[in-house]
Structures are given as C-alpha cells and as structure tokens.
Design a protein around this motif. Structure first.
Motif, PDB file in Angstrom:
ATOM      1  N   ASP A   1      48.349  38.987  88.563  1.00 38.09           N
ATOM      2  CA  ASP A   1      48.549  37.402  89.344  1.00 38.09           C
ATOM      3  C   ASP A   1      49.056  36.847  88.426  1.00 38.09           C
ATOM      4  O   ASP A   1      49.287  37.114  87.104  1.00 38.09           O
ATOM      5  N   GLY A   2      49.200  35.702  88.359  1.00 36.01           N
ATOM      6  CA  GLY A   2      50.039  35.472  87.614  1.00 36.01           C
ATOM      7  C   GLY A   2      49.600  34.336  87.619  1.00 36.01           C
ATOM      8  O   GLY A   2      49.840  32.818  86.958  1.00 36.01           O
ATOM      9  N   GLU A   3      48.575  33.471  87.582  1.00 43.11           N
ATOM     10  CA  GLU A   3      47.687  31.969  87.301  1.00 43.11           C
ATOM     11  C   GLU A   3      47.283  31.920  85.894  1.00 43.11           C
ATOM     12  O   GLU A   3      46.697  33.018  85.227  1.00 43.11           O
ATOM     13  N   THR A   4      47.140  31.042  85.088  1.00 43.89           N
ATOM     14  CA  THR A   4      46.740  30.631  83.755  1.00 43.89           C
ATOM     15  C   THR A   4      45.798  30.554  83.738  1.00 43.89           C
ATOM     16  O   THR A   4      45.147  29.739  84.706  1.00 43.89           O
ATOM     17  N   PRO A   5      44.896  31.487  82.957  1.00 39.13           N
ATOM     18  CA  PRO A   5      43.330  31.522  83.109  1.00 39.13           C
ATOM     19  C   PRO A   5      42.339  30.126  82.938  1.00 39.13           C
ATOM     20  O   PRO A   5      43.350  29.402  81.735  1.00 39.13           O
ATOM     21  N   GLU A   6      41.239  29.956  82.753  1.00 37.34           N
ATOM     22  CA  GLU A   6      41.215  28.349  82.550  1.00 37.34           C
ATOM     23  C   GLU A   6      39.627  29.751  81.573  1.00 37.34           C
ATOM     24  O   GLU A   6      39.190  30.454  82.176  1.00 37.34           O
ATOM     25  N   THR A   7      39.628  28.713  80.658  1.00 37.63           N
ATOM     26  CA  THR A   7      38.102  29.195  79.816  1.00 37.63           C
ATOM     27  C   THR A   7      37.965  27.675  79.144  1.00 37.63           C
ATOM     28  O   THR A   7      38.682  26.900  79.020  1.00 37.63           O
ATOM     29  N   THR A   8      36.870  28.262  78.595  1.00 38.97           N
ATOM     30  CA  THR A   8      35.936  27.102  77.846  1.00 38.97           C
ATOM     31  C   THR A   8      35.599  27.397  75.820  1.00 38.97           C
ATOM     32  O   THR A   8      35.464  28.498  75.814  1.00 38.97           O
ATOM     33  N   ALA A   9      36.510  26.559  75.402  1.00 36.04           N
ATOM     34  CA  ALA A   9      36.711  26.820  73.541  1.00 36.04           C
ATOM     35  C   ALA A   9      35.011  27.945  73.545  1.00 36.04           C
ATOM     36  O   ALA A   9      34.841  27.237  73.600  1.00 36.04           O
ATOM     37  N   ARG A  10      35.698  28.684  72.270  1.00 36.46           N
ATOM     38  CA  ARG A  10      34.245  29.155  71.924  1.00 36.46           C
ATOM     39  C   ARG A  10      34.771  29.379  69.947  1.00 36.46           C
ATOM     40  O   ARG A  10      35.587  28.788  69.768  1.00 36.46           O
ATOM     41  N   SER A  11      33.606  29.121  69.087  1.00 38.69           N
ATOM     42  CA  SER A  11      33.690  29.021  67.530  1.00 38.69           C
ATOM     43  C   SER A  11      33.853  31.213  67.593  1.00 38.69           C
ATOM     44  O   SER A  11      32.835  31.604  68.035  1.00 38.69           O
ATOM     45  N   TYR A  12      34.736  31.038  66.733  1.00 38.37           N
ATOM     46  CA  TYR A  12      35.021  32.349  66.052  1.00 38.37           C
ATOM     47  C   TYR A  12      35.439  32.424  64.496  1.00 38.37           C
ATOM     48  O   TYR A  12      35.422  31.851  64.198  1.00 38.37           O
ATOM     49  N   THR A  13      33.843  33.036  63.658  1.00 37.37           N
ATOM     50  CA  THR A  13      33.874  33.183  63.017  1.00 37.37           C
ATOM     51  C   THR A  13      33.700  34.509  62.406  1.00 37.37           C
ATOM     52  O   THR A  13      33.348  35.499  62.688  1.00 37.37           O
ATOM     53  N   PHE A  14      35.220  34.544  61.323  1.00 32.96           N
ATOM     54  CA  PHE A  14      34.940  35.606  60.824  1.00 32.96           C
ATOM     55  C   PHE A  14      35.119  36.304  59.194  1.00 32.96           C
ATOM     56  O   PHE A  14      34.370  35.698  58.770  1.00 32.96           O
ATOM     57  N   SER A  15      34.721  37.429  59.116  1.00 34.15           N
ATOM     58  CA  SER A  15      34.461  38.634  58.290  1.00 34.15           C
ATOM     59  C   SER A  15      34.947  39.311  57.451  1.00 34.15           C
ATOM     60  O   SER A  15      35.023  40.618  58.090  1.00 34.15           O
ATOM     61  N   LEU A  16      35.641  39.186  56.967  1.00 35.37           N
ATOM     62  CA  LEU A  16      36.782  39.989  56.650  1.00 35.37           C
ATOM     63  C   LEU A  16      36.075  40.874  56.442  1.00 35.37           C
ATOM     64  O   LEU A  16      35.671  41.288  54.946  1.00 35.37           O
ATOM     65  N   GLN A  17      37.167  42.240  56.274  1.00 35.38           N
ATOM     66  CA  GLN A  17      36.663  43.308  55.777  1.00 35.38           C
ATOM     67  C   GLN A  17      38.222  44.401  54.916  1.00 35.38           C
ATOM     68  O   GLN A  17      38.474  44.168  55.211  1.00 35.38           O
ATOM     69  N   PRO A  18      37.448  44.982  53.873  1.00 32.96           N
ATOM     70  CA  PRO A  18      38.471  45.703  53.335  1.00 32.96           C
ATOM     71  C   PRO A  18      39.710  47.225  53.967  1.00 32.96           C
ATOM     72  O   PRO A  18      39.120  47.948  53.699  1.00 32.96           O
ATOM     73  N   GLY A  19      40.246  46.642  54.378  1.00 32.04           N
ATOM     74  CA  GLY A  19      41.003  47.671  55.493  1.00 32.04           C
ATOM     75  C   GLY A  19      41.897  47.520  55.465  1.00 32.04           C
ATOM     76  O   GLY A  19      43.051  48.184  55.978  1.00 32.04           O
TER      77      GLY A  19
END
Length: 284
Positions: A137-155
């Motif tokens: 489809d060509g619709e722009t998706p709608e969403t509710t912003a969420r919080s993302y908390t990162f925890s960096l890995q030794p990669g």
C-alpha cells in the motif's frame, strides 16, 4: 507465547503477524548512487504499515571525512527515531529492502547493538513478499510514539583494535565486498583501492540463493565453518566498504548458529582515509 524472530523471517510468516500489536515493519530501501530513491520508493508503495528509515540520515551518523562513509549513528538519536516509529523495547521489528537484505541487515545489526533481540530481516525482501502475492500500500502509517531505552552491547571494534590485531591469530578479518574491489580493482566508491592486510574475502552475496533468499542454515553453517577453520566466532571481525554489507555476513553467521562476531563499522572507507595505515592489493 508471542512468536519471536531474531535473524530471518519468511514472507508468509510475516503476513500472519503483519497486523499484530507490537510488530513494526521498517522499509530500509536505499541506493548508494541515488540517495533519494528509498524514500521515494517507500512513498509510492510499501508493505502495509511499514515505516521508512534512511541509511544516510537515520542509520548512519555525522561524517568527518575520516570516520568512513556510513559511521554509526548516535545511539540516543537512533533510539529516539525508533520510538517515533512506534518501536519500544518489546516490539518485534522486521526490516526489509529490495536488495537481498543489503541495507535491512544494517538496521538488524544496529538494533542488536542497542540491545534489541526481537529483530529480523525479511528473507528475500520486497521481491519475496511480492512473489508470495502479498499486498502493498501507499498509505503513510499512523502510530503512537513510544519510548525506546537502549543498552549498548559489545558488538563493535574500532580502527585501533583492527590495527593492533593485524596478523595476530586472535582476529579473523572478513571483508564483505565483491572480489574485484577486495583485490583493489574497479574501486568506484572510495579513493583508494585494496583491502586491509590479512583480511579474507567473503562476498555478502555468497550468503544468498539465486532467488535472493538466504541459503539454508545448514549450508551457511558449512560454509562459515570452513571459513572459521576452528576459530571461535568471537574472533571474527566483519568489515566492508562502509560498515553496511558487513552486517549481512554478521546476520548470515548468526543464522548459521555462529553468534558473537563483531563489526568494524568504519571499514575500508575509514581505514583508507588515513594514509599511514597499510593497504594490500590482489587476492588474500
């Protein structure tokens, strides 16, 4: 229990979960010669509900001229961008592109770097989705912003790590570029041709079948087992031209059951920017 995918997901499996709460699909299409291509292609049509993340502006950081063509993004900025797409720490994320995972694998690796395990690449990408007669489809998706908390890995490792381990048995450096670029021929993207001394070549497209899907895990395990030659996967450092297609080899190793290899994100484009670093040409 909710399904969880951590490496690859097939088109039919994704179709069954496409509208599940907590599942987010991300379009990663890009063209190195036409940076606007991916966004414009996404605007025209995409997997239903898919968001778009751009290799240059979202999945890479600020270029200094000495840190490579696609340096890693700032983790906090990437986390904020993921949150804008409705992604939190519990989401199942599926990345896709139209280049056999070439760019989708970058998002896969970045999210693993941030500490996210529930992230997979659509096996075969957009082409596999269309072959399975699934809708776009060509619709722009709608969403509710969420919080993302990162925890960096030794990669990841940096240029100093690579330089300090050149020629030592505790590092196997694997270059994902095409064989001609590895040899120093037909270099169109970087100002210097060649490869980092001691690197071996595993072209990322060697991970794929003719239809653009990844080879079976058993085949990948056999091939990477030969490449490892008894080494621990943690000794493997992947690189390419700018830290993008190297992620494809990381993904293939993970799918094959060899976790723990690492990424030299600056890759050849960072390495060759410093004339004091050694350069090799020809076959490994």
């Amino acid at each position: 229990m909710n399904a969880s995918f951590a490496t690859l997901i097939g088109a039919l499996d994704l179709a069954q979960h496409l509208h599940d709460p907590g599942w987010v699909v991300v379009d990663c299409r890009f063209d190195l010669t036409n940076p606007d291509f991916g966004y414009q292609a996404w605007r025209r049509s995409h997997l239903p509900g898919a968001f778009y993340l751009d290799l240059d502006s979202d999945l890479s950081g600020f270029r200094t001229g000495g840190n490579g063509r696609h340096p890693l993004p700032d983790p906090a900025q990437l986390a904020a961008r993921l949150g804008e797409c409705g992604i939190d720490n519990h989401c199942q994320v599926v990345a896709y592109d139209d280049t056999n995972g070439m760019f989708a694998a970058r998002l896969w690796w970045l999210m693993r770097w941030l500490g996210h395990r529930r992230v997979a690449v659509l096996d075969g990408g957009l082409q596999a989705w269309c072959r399975a007669a699934q809708a776009l489809d060509g619709e722009t998706p709608e969403t509710t912003a969420r919080s993302y908390t990162f925890s960096l890995q030794p990669g990841r490792v940096d240029a100093d790590y690579v330089a300090a381990h050149l020629g030592k048995p505790d590092m196997l450096l694997v270059d994902a570029r095409s064989p001609d670029r590895f040899r120093g021929e037909n270099e169109m993207l970087d100002p210097v041709g060649g490869h980092i001394p001691g690197a071996i070549n595993r072209f990322f497209r060697d991970n794929l079948e003719e239809d653009g899907c990844f080879k079976q895990a058993s085949m990948l395990r056999e091939e990477f087992g030969t490449l490892l030659a008894g080494r621990n996967p943690h000794q493997v450092v992947h690189q390419c031209g700018s830290g993008v297609t190297a992620c494809h080899n990381l993904l293939a190793m993970e799918a094959a059951g060899f976790p723990g290899s690492r990424l030299y994100a600056g890759s050849w484009s960072e390495w060759c920017a410093d004339p004091s670093r050694p350069v090799a040409t020809g076959p490994a």
